[in-house]
Write an enzyme that holds these catalytic residues in place. Structure first.
Site, PDB file in Angstrom:
ATOM      1  N   GLY A 124       2.174  37.097  -2.966  1.00 54.89           N
ATOM      2  CA  GLY A 124       0.737  37.594  -2.562  1.00 54.89           C
ATOM      3  C   GLY A 124       0.994  39.162  -2.347  1.00 54.89           C
ATOM      4  O   GLY A 124       2.021  39.403  -2.056  1.00 54.89           O
ATOM      5  N   GLN A 167      -0.176  46.991   1.806  1.00 56.81           N
ATOM      6  CA  GLN A 167       1.176  47.269   1.490  1.00 56.81           C
ATOM      7  C   GLN A 167       1.447  48.400   0.432  1.00 56.81           C
ATOM      8  O   GLN A 167       2.723  48.772   0.266  1.00 56.81           O
ATOM      9  CB  GLN A 167       1.494  45.880   0.927  1.00 56.81           C
ATOM     10  CG  GLN A 167       1.605  44.820   2.042  1.00 56.81           C
ATOM     11  CD  GLN A 167       2.125  43.539   1.301  1.00 56.81           C
ATOM     12  OE1 GLN A 167       1.403  42.662   0.869  1.00 56.81           O
ATOM     13  NE2 GLN A 167       3.481  43.232   1.631  1.00 56.81           N
ATOM     14  N   CYS A 192       7.963  38.516   3.845  1.00 55.56           N
ATOM     15  CA  CYS A 192       7.121  39.488   3.255  1.00 55.56           C
ATOM     16  C   CYS A 192       7.804  40.543   2.633  1.00 55.56           C
ATOM     17  O   CYS A 192       8.681  41.014   3.045  1.00 55.56           O
ATOM     18  CB  CYS A 192       6.272  40.076   4.545  1.00 55.56           C
ATOM     19  SG  CYS A 192       5.214  41.290   4.461  1.00 55.56           S
ATOM     20  N   LEU A 193       6.900  41.010   1.629  1.00 52.21           N
ATOM     21  CA  LEU A 193       7.691  42.023   0.588  1.00 52.21           C
ATOM     22  C   LEU A 193       7.878  43.373   1.744  1.00 52.21           C
ATOM     23  O   LEU A 193       8.537  44.367   1.333  1.00 52.21           O
ATOM     24  CB  LEU A 193       6.794  42.313  -0.588  1.00 52.21           C
ATOM     25  CG  LEU A 193       6.821  41.276  -1.601  1.00 52.21           C
ATOM     26  CD1 LEU A 193       5.894  41.795  -2.622  1.00 52.21           C
ATOM     27  CD2 LEU A 193       8.204  40.926  -2.018  1.00 52.21           C
ATOM     28  N   HIS A 202      -1.686  35.423   5.538  1.00 51.57           N
ATOM     29  CA  HIS A 202      -0.735  36.218   5.918  1.00 51.57           C
ATOM     30  C   HIS A 202      -1.293  37.670   4.939  1.00 51.57           C
ATOM     31  O   HIS A 202      -1.290  38.741   5.690  1.00 51.57           O
ATOM     32  CB  HIS A 202       0.609  35.725   4.816  1.00 51.57           C
ATOM     33  CG  HIS A 202       1.544  36.925   4.779  1.00 51.57           C
ATOM     34  ND1 HIS A 202       3.038  36.407   5.251  1.00 51.57           N
ATOM     35  CD2 HIS A 202       1.559  38.130   4.298  1.00 51.57           C
ATOM     36  CE1 HIS A 202       3.758  37.671   5.214  1.00 51.57           C
ATOM     37  NE2 HIS A 202       2.672  38.691   4.336  1.00 51.57           N
ATOM     38  N   GLU A 203      -2.232  37.482   4.033  1.00 54.90           N
ATOM     39  CA  GLU A 203      -2.347  38.735   3.297  1.00 54.90           C
ATOM     40  C   GLU A 203      -3.651  39.080   4.087  1.00 54.90           C
ATOM     41  O   GLU A 203      -3.907  40.434   4.172  1.00 54.90           O
ATOM     42  CB  GLU A 203      -3.034  38.342   1.832  1.00 54.90           C
ATOM     43  CG  GLU A 203      -1.790  37.846   0.902  1.00 54.90           C
ATOM     44  CD  GLU A 203      -0.528  38.762   0.923  1.00 54.90           C
ATOM     45  OE1 GLU A 203      -0.821  39.885   1.309  1.00 54.90           O
ATOM     46  OE2 GLU A 203       0.730  37.942   0.800  1.00 54.90           O
ATOM     47  N   HIS A 239      -2.549  41.253   6.746  1.00 52.90           N
ATOM     48  CA  HIS A 239      -1.891  42.558   6.286  1.00 52.90           C
ATOM     49  C   HIS A 239      -3.240  43.713   6.345  1.00 52.90           C
ATOM     50  O   HIS A 239      -3.266  44.740   6.806  1.00 52.90           O
ATOM     51  CB  HIS A 239      -1.599  42.582   5.007  1.00 52.90           C
ATOM     52  CG  HIS A 239       0.034  42.413   4.596  1.00 52.90           C
ATOM     53  ND1 HIS A 239       0.811  43.068   5.542  1.00 52.90           N
ATOM     54  CD2 HIS A 239       0.753  41.351   4.225  1.00 52.90           C
ATOM     55  CE1 HIS A 239       2.145  42.459   5.218  1.00 52.90           C
ATOM     56  NE2 HIS A 239       1.957  41.607   4.318  1.00 52.90           N
TER      57      HIS A 239
HETATM   58 NI    NI Z   1       3.404  40.278   3.480  1.00 49.10          NI
END
Ligand code: NI
Length: 173
Positions: free
Chosen positions: A46, A51, A94-95, A136-137, A140
């Site tokens: 995702g 991000q 997480c990226l 999670h998204e 963000h």
């Molecule tokens: Ni993330």
């Protein structure tokens, strides 16, 4: 299509609260395409607009079991309208939070409302892993990272490790 740069902790923009999308125009469609390409390049399951340094309230997510295939969907202006149960997600990552994974307590199932690519209202119910991805998204988009869901002790350990790494990097320059 273009690959976008993913913002990493401790960049302050990750605390930014995204603004709802008013109109799904060509610019938004391009952003979505680029975000999907970036997500598959990493790869991740995702990716939220925050991000990649954007203010739009939307995220893309993988809908295929096969990460090789670029099959994704998008949720615009997503909102959790109901949730059920609790589940510990093991090794969530997480990226934007490099080299770190932790167990995170999430709702086991969530119902999320929002808009699809065509601007139609949708309501999606997801469970387990997918429910965790959605939470999670959406976090963000509200300026929240998954490390804010772990113990303060663990979070401080990670923060110290990142600071040390950044100091080393700065010395080399
Ligand atoms: Ni993330």
């Amino acid at each position: 299509m273009a690959l976008l740069e993913i913002i990493k902790y401790p960049d302050k923009f990750l605390k930014h609260t995204a603004t709802p999308v008013a109109e799904i125009n060509d610019e938004i469609l391009q952003l979505i395409e680029d975000m999907a390409e970036t997500m598959y390049d990493e790869p991740g399951v995702g990716l939220a607009a925050t991000q990649v340094g954007r203010d739009e309230r939307l995220f893309v997510y993988n809908i295929s079991d096969n990460m090789e295939k670029c099959e994704y969907d998008v949720l615009i202006n997503p909102e959790i309208i109901s949730h059920e149960g609790v589940k510990v997600i093991e090794k969530e990552g997480c990226l934007s939070v490099p080299d770190y994974k932790a167990n995170v307590k999430r709702f086991a199932s969530v119902t999320v409302s929002g808009l699809n690519l065509k601007g139609e209202s949708v309501r999606i119910e997801v469970q387990d892993m997918m429910a965790a991805v959605f939470q999670h998204e959406i976090d963000h988009l509200n300026g929240i990272l998954f490390i804010e869901h772990i113990s303060a002790l663990k979070r401080d350990m990670y923060k110290r490790r990142i600071k040390k790494k950044l100091r080393k990097k700065a010395k080399k320059k």
